[in-house]
Design an enzyme around this catalytic site. Structure first.
Site, PDB file in Angstrom:
ATOM      1  CG  HIS A 116     -41.142  14.606   3.598  1.00  0.00           C
ATOM      2  ND1 HIS A 116     -40.765  15.678   2.822  1.00  0.00           N
ATOM      3  CD2 HIS A 116     -41.630  13.685   2.737  1.00  0.00           C
ATOM      4  CE1 HIS A 116     -41.029  15.426   1.547  1.00  0.00           C
ATOM      5  NE2 HIS A 116     -41.560  14.219   1.466  1.00  0.00           N
TER       6      HIS A 116
ATOM      7  CE  LYS B 220     -39.367  13.464 -10.239  1.00  0.00           C
ATOM      8  NZ  LYS B 220     -39.849  13.326  -8.852  1.00  0.00           N
TER       9      LYS B 220
ATOM     10  NE  ARG C  79     -49.326  13.701   0.026  1.00  0.00           N
ATOM     11  CZ  ARG C  79     -48.532  14.122  -0.941  1.00  0.00           C
ATOM     12  NH1 ARG C  79     -47.861  15.238  -0.795  1.00  0.00           N
ATOM     13  NH2 ARG C  79     -48.413  13.451  -2.079  1.00  0.00           N
TER      14      ARG C  79
ATOM     15  CB  SER D  90     -41.571  18.237  -2.262  1.00  0.00           C
ATOM     16  OG  SER D  90     -41.260  17.526  -1.098  1.00  0.00           O
TER      17      SER D  90
HETATM   18  O1  PNS Z   1     -40.892  11.268  -2.994  1.00  0.00           O
HETATM   19  P1  PNS Z   1     -41.273  10.462  -4.200  1.00  0.00           P
HETATM   20  O2  PNS Z   1     -40.715  11.116  -5.443  1.00  0.00           O
HETATM   21  O3  PNS Z   1     -42.747  10.215  -4.278  1.00  0.00           O
HETATM   22  O4  PNS Z   1     -40.561   9.011  -4.039  1.00  0.00           O
HETATM   23  C1  PNS Z   1     -40.698   8.010  -5.035  1.00  0.00           C
HETATM   24  C2  PNS Z   1     -39.747   6.823  -4.765  1.00  0.00           C
HETATM   25  C3  PNS Z   1     -38.323   7.303  -4.548  1.00  0.00           C
HETATM   26  C4  PNS Z   1     -40.203   6.094  -3.527  1.00  0.00           C
HETATM   27  C5  PNS Z   1     -39.838   5.871  -5.997  1.00  0.00           C
HETATM   28  O5  PNS Z   1     -39.681   6.607  -7.162  1.00  0.00           O
HETATM   29  C6  PNS Z   1     -38.796   4.759  -5.974  1.00  0.00           C
HETATM   30  O6  PNS Z   1     -38.835   3.875  -5.138  1.00  0.00           O
HETATM   31  N1  PNS Z   1     -37.832   4.808  -6.927  1.00  0.00           N
HETATM   32  C7  PNS Z   1     -36.742   3.863  -7.001  1.00  0.00           C
HETATM   33  C8  PNS Z   1     -36.828   2.992  -8.260  1.00  0.00           C
HETATM   34  C9  PNS Z   1     -37.693   1.779  -8.018  1.00  0.00           C
HETATM   35  O7  PNS Z   1     -37.458   0.971  -7.132  1.00  0.00           O
HETATM   36  N2  PNS Z   1     -38.742   1.647  -8.846  1.00  0.00           N
HETATM   37  C10 PNS Z   1     -39.726   0.601  -8.737  1.00  0.00           C
HETATM   38  C11 PNS Z   1     -40.719   0.931  -7.649  1.00  0.00           C
HETATM   39  S1  PNS Z   1     -42.193   0.102  -7.931  1.00  0.00           S
END
Ligand code: PNS
Length: 164
Positions: A17, A41, A94, A132
């Site tokens: 990150h 979660k 990645r 993570s």
């Molecule tokens: O670190 P992560 O868990 O891969 O991050 C995922 C994240 C936070 C980027 C994604 O879950 C997100 O944007 N969630 C917010 C809800 C949202 O906007 N959903 C529609 C996205 S297409």
């Protein structure tokens, strides 16, 4: 003034990150590191713990003149990005395996809000397998985390486990 959101769970923040944040600093004047509040979660660290750790480790990175801010958000990412007057969303990729999910999210976000661009960035190869999820698994099974997360994060993980 170019502002980006770097969203994620950051549970916990890894060196991967931080590598992406430093690369993002070459493209943006400000990056808001936005932690998703996800009641569904069961996280290892609370939002407050993740935020405090991020703020601490960001003090030690080379950021050029880039402003870095840590925040949390709920709901749709694009709504949050608009609220913050951001131009872009930064996501790290990645491997090809990340691409499918990231592309889906980027296209959905574009459909929801066409003014916000998603920028994919590649971390250094040495972090290409760091996540993570794996960091937590390796840690919980007694593996070594040196080089994968900042020392402060490893320390906090040990304390958390000891307090359980
Ligand atoms: O670190 P992560 O868990 O891969 O991050 C995922 C994240 C936070 C980027 C994604 O879950 C997100 O944007 N969630 C917010 C809800 C949202 O906007 N959903 C529609 C996205 S297409």
């Amino acid at each position: 003034m170019r502002r980006a959101i770097y969203p994620g769970s950051f549970d916990p923040v890894t060196n991967g990150h931080l590598d992406i944040i430093q690369r993002g600093c070459k493209l943006f004047d400000e990056i808001i590191i936005a932690i998703l509040v996800n009641p569904e979660k069961q996280p290892f660290f609370t939002i407050e713990e993740r935020q405090a750790m991020l703020e601490e480790v960001l003090k030690g990175i080379d950021r050029g003149g880039c402003l870095l801010r840590v925040d949390d958000f709920q709901g749709l990412l694009v709504h949050y990005a608009l609220e913050q007057k951001a131009d872009a969303i930064v996501r790290g990729i990645r491997a090809i395996s990340d691409y499918e999910y990231e592309l889906q999210m980027a296209l959905m976000n574009r459909r929801l809000e066409p003014t916000i661009e998603t920028v994919f960035m590649m971390p250094a190869e040495k972090y290409s397998y760091v996540s993570s999820r794996l960091v937590k698994e390796v840690f919980q099974l007694g593996g070594e985390l040196e080089g994968l997360v900042p020392p402060l994060v490893e320390e906090q993980m040990k304390q958390k486990l000891a307090g359980r």
